[in-house]
Every structure is written in structure tokens, then in C-alpha cells.
Design an enzyme around this catalytic site. Structure first.
Site, PDB file in Angstrom:
ATOM      1  N   ASP A 231       0.771  -1.229   0.000  1.00 28.11           N
ATOM      2  CA  ASP A 231       0.000   0.000   0.000  1.00 28.11           C
ATOM      3  C   ASP A 231       0.809   1.289   0.000  1.00 28.11           C
ATOM      4  O   ASP A 231       0.478   2.228   0.699  1.00 28.11           O
ATOM      5  CB  ASP A 231      -0.976  -0.002   1.174  1.00 28.11           C
ATOM      6  CG  ASP A 231      -0.353  -0.544   2.453  1.00 28.11           C
ATOM      7  OD1 ASP A 231      -1.058  -0.649   3.449  1.00 28.11           O
ATOM      8  OD2 ASP A 231       0.845  -0.862   2.453  1.00 28.11           O
ATOM      9  N   THR A 232       1.871   1.358  -0.768  1.00 28.32           N
ATOM     10  CA  THR A 232       2.490   2.648  -1.068  1.00 28.32           C
ATOM     11  C   THR A 232       1.499   3.440  -1.912  1.00 28.32           C
ATOM     12  O   THR A 232       0.953   2.918  -2.878  1.00 28.32           O
ATOM     13  CB  THR A 232       3.786   2.449  -1.869  1.00 28.32           C
ATOM     14  OG1 THR A 232       4.702   1.702  -1.093  1.00 28.32           O
ATOM     15  CG2 THR A 232       4.403   3.778  -2.252  1.00 28.32           C
ATOM     16  N   VAL A 233       1.236   4.694  -1.566  1.00 27.46           N
ATOM     17  CA  VAL A 233       0.337   5.520  -2.371  1.00 27.46           C
ATOM     18  C   VAL A 233       1.157   6.341  -3.354  1.00 27.46           C
ATOM     19  O   VAL A 233       2.345   6.600  -3.133  1.00 27.46           O
ATOM     20  CB  VAL A 233      -0.529   6.442  -1.488  1.00 27.46           C
ATOM     21  CG1 VAL A 233      -1.319   5.633  -0.479  1.00 27.46           C
ATOM     22  CG2 VAL A 233       0.319   7.502  -0.776  1.00 27.46           C
TER      23      VAL A 233
END
Length: 424
Positions: A231-233
Site C-alpha cells: 500500500d504505497t500511495v
């Protein structure tokens, strides 16, 4: 980032999609608007991974708000790098993303964030790693970028482009970015996940040593990797002058060792942006998400950008994901490789005619039905995938366009929360 423990939310079963192109309409949304003025193109993602369906609305809303924040900046005449930073701030402020507010806690129960940003016009880059006490790490990265553009410091010193830990925090404060106490950045989701993970670790330490422990640990690792949050944005933007920019932000792995820095901060790994020039006929922007260690060892963002310079960018991108990532010799020892990218490219004509319609700027060879030259690609290799499958490349999808709803994979892929706005 990949989460080897529990995420800050409950995870649904893995996606049933495998070895194919697919449209993930529940986890991806797009919107087209047509104002009179040219606005540009914005694409954001809230992280590849297995996200709770109960929070699908929240993910879509935060992606939409991030897009709108960037669009508002573009309408006001801002450059791509300013708009992409604005989009990331919105993503970091959400308690549902693993970036800024609500980030994963490390082994010590603290939040340490990574972020980077790249300006395709100047080719400058700014990044922070393992920074604590900053609500919006991307603002620190962006300030590093803008300060570097001013030139050398006193006595001919080279300005920094990448700072970590306490040094990054202190530099931010001296440059007018207000600190935020770490305890205020934790949310009920991240705190509950930390407590669950801590209990799991304590139980694991009590297990008997030997073959059974090794076997259980391996099985546990397989299950967690199969359902963990990646979940790196991130976001990628084209402004009305055809400039591109990209940015990423992440709270990193849950229960990571203090001081660990992931791909979100590393040059050429988390994001890449490069305007067209004499050597490159196309402007390109890339933002990645997945297992940080895998993405760092392959420099996936830069590899995908280079692939997009090919005339047949569609095939080149698939081959880059296959050869440079899924089957990369640098990851040969890994049972699984997990990662995904969002990419776009623009024609060189953007520089020659900055006032023209954005539709004429976007590359017609990779134009989506929504009007954007964007592509979402996910690569996932697991131990259960056969050698033939790993060597093979999926055929083109039946529709001629590249859409943000389409995905390439070699196994059960992580889902991606993305949202696009195109202004024509």
C-alpha cells in the site's frame, strides 16, 4: 509497501483473477470531465494490495479527493510537480492509507515514513526516508526538490536531495514545515494492527525450535505474503504545458525494524518522471507500489520509464515487467515477487504547442477510452506459478486502448485502488 504482518484493516480473500487481463471495476474508478480550459491529466492510486471491501468507499473517496486537489492546482496554472504533491498530501491525510496519518507502526511502536517526488521538467528529485513527526512527508521531499533547484549552498556546498531520520525532521522544521507528534499520527486502525502483530510475534517466539517451527514459519510467511497490503500511495500528473511529475509516499512495512527505508524514497525505484528531450521522444511518469525490497533491487520505476520510449510501448512495458521484474535475476532467490506500477507517456508536441488541447498531446498509441495515456500494471510471481507461465507474456487485451482498469499479472494479482481525471 508489502505488509508481512496484518495490515491496519481486515483483509478479504485474494482476488480470483489469474494469468489474464482483467477489469477491476469495484476497486478502480474513473471519471472524465470536459471544462473549457485545458486542465491536464491526473492518476492516483491508494496502493496495490488486498484491501478490505468494507472500506472500498473510503478508498474511492480519498482517491477522488486527491485527484480533485491536483486538478484544482492545474486549473490555477500550477505545474505538474505542484499538482502531484497536492494529490499526495490528500492521500497522506487519509487515515485509511499507509502514508502519513495512519501509517504502519514499526517494532518500537513508532511511525517512520518514506516519500519521494520527481519533476520531469527539471529532472530534480527529492526524498525523505524513515522520517518521524511529519504529517506530510511528501512536502518535505518536495521542499528538498525546490531548494535543490536554487543551486549550490554557501561555500559551494551541494544541496541535499535525500535526507533520513532525525536529520530530515530537523531540516524540515528549519525550512518552515511544522512538525506533528507521532502519537497524533497513529489511528485506531494502525494501533490495533500493531497490537495484533505484537501478539503474533510474542507467540512465535515461544514456539519450539526445529523443523516444525521452520515449516510453520514458511507457511505463515506464504499466507501473509498472499494477503498482505502493498500500500504505497502515489500519483502521476501531466500539466497543461505537457510537463510530467510523479510522487510516492509510504509508512512502510508493519513491524519493520526502526530505520528501514523502502522503495518510496529510493531514486528510480518509487517514482520516475522525465520530459521528452532530444534523446527521448516521449515524456513519461511512473509510480510504483509493492514489496519495497523487490522494487529497490530492480529499480522498477526507471525500467518502466525506459520501456515506454519504445514505439510499441504496450509490448515493451509487458516485457519490462516480465524480464526486469517478475523473472529478474536479481530476484531469482525470492519465492514471490510483488509489485505494480501506474505509468503514462506524452508526445513531444506538448513542448512545441503548450496551449493545444491535451487530447492532442496524449500519445494516441496508448490512449485510453477515458482520454488518458495511463496504464496500470501489476506483476506477481509466486512459487506455485509454473516456469512456462513465468516465461510467457499475456496477449494484448481485446480492446485497443490502454485503460487504468486493465491489469497484467502472472498469478493472483494484488488489487489497485486508482482514480483518474482527464480534462480535455
Amino acid at each position: 509497501m508489502e505488509n508481512p504482518m496484518n495490515c491496519a484493516e481486515e483483509q478479504p480473500p485474494p482476488s480470483p483473477l489469474a494469468n489474464s487481463w482483467s477489469h477491476q471495476q469495484d476497486s478502480v474508478s474513473s471519471k472524465t470531465e470536459k471544462p473549457k480550459a485545458v486542465g491536464g491529466f491526473v492518476l492516483v492510486h491508494a496502493g496495490a494490495g488486498y484491501h478490505s471491501e468494507s472500506k472500498a468507499k473510503e478508498y474511492k473517496h480519498v482517491c477522488k479527493r486527491a485527484c480533485q486537489r491536483a486538478v484544482d492546482r492545474l486549473r490555477a496554472g500550477a505545474l505538474a510537480v505542484e499538482a502531484v504533491a497536492a494529490a499526495l498530501v490528500e492521500l497522506e491525510d487519509s487515515p485509511f492509507t499507509n502514508a502519513g496519518m495512519g501509517s504502519n507502526l514499526n517494532l518500537s511502536g513508532e511511525i517512520e515514513c518514506d516519500a519521494s517526488i520527481m519533476d520531469g521538467k527539471s529532472l530534480h528529485y527529492g526524498a525523505v526516508g524513515a522520517i518521524s513527526g511529519m504529517k506530510n512527508p511528501v512536502l518535505v521531499a518536495n521542499r528538498l526538490l525546490s531548494e535543490a533547484q536554487k543551486g549550490k549552498l554557501s561555500a559551494g556546498r551541494i544541496p541535499p536531495c535525500f535526507l533520513v531520520g532525525r536529520g530530515a525532521h530537523d531540516w524540515a522544521v528549519t525550512h518552515g514545515i511544522p512538525p506533528c507528534p507521532s502519537e497524533k499520527m497513529a489511528t485506531k486502525f494502525s494501533l490495533s494492527a500493531y497490537k495484533r502483530n505484537k501478539r503474533k510475534m510474542e507467540l512465535a517466539e515461544k514456539m519450539d525450535t526445529g523443523h516444525n517451527q521452520t515449516k510453520k514459519r514458511r507457511q505463515s510467511s506464504e499466507n501473509e505474503n498472499g494477503s498482505g497490503c502493498l500500500d504505497t500511495v502515489g500519483a502521476i500528473v501531466v500539466d497543461q504545458e505537457g510537463n510530467v511529475a510523479a510522487a510516492v509516499s509510504s509508512g512502510g512495512l508493519a513491524m519493520k525494524h526502526p530505520g528501514r527505508v523502502g522503495q518510496a524514497a529510493h531514486y528510480g525505484c518509487g517514482c520516475w518522471a522525465e520530459n521528452a528531450c532530444n534523446m527521448n521522444p516521449y515524456s513519461t511518469a511512473v509510480s510504483t507500489s509493492g514489496c519495497g525490497e523487490h522494487l529497490m533491487r530492480t529499480m522498477l520505476a526507471r525500467e518502466c520509464s525506459a520501456a515506454m520510449q519504445s514505439e510499441d510501448a504496450h509490448q515493451a512495458l509487458l516485457e519490462a515487467m516480465q524480464n526486469k521484474f517478475i523473472s529478474s535475476p536479481f530476484l531469482a532467490s525470492e519465492d514471490r515477487v510483488l509489485g505494480g506500477v501506474i505509468v503514462l507517456r506524452c508526445c513531444r508536441c506538448a513542448e512545441a504547442q503548450p496551449s493545444q488541447d491535451i487530447q492532442a498531446i496524449l500519445d494516441p498509441h496508448i490512449q485510453t477510452t477515458a482520454g488518458g495515456c495511463a496504464r496500470t500494471v501489476a506483476g506477481h510471481r509466486g512459487r506455485r506459478v509454473s516456469a512456462d507461465e513465468r516465461r510467457g507474456v499475456s496477449p494484448r487485451p481485446p480492446c485497443p486502448g490502454w485503460g487504468p482498469l486493465q491489469q497484467y499479472s502472472n498469478a493472483n494479482p494484488p488489487t489497485a485502488r486508482t482514480h483518474t481525471y482527464t480534462h480535455t
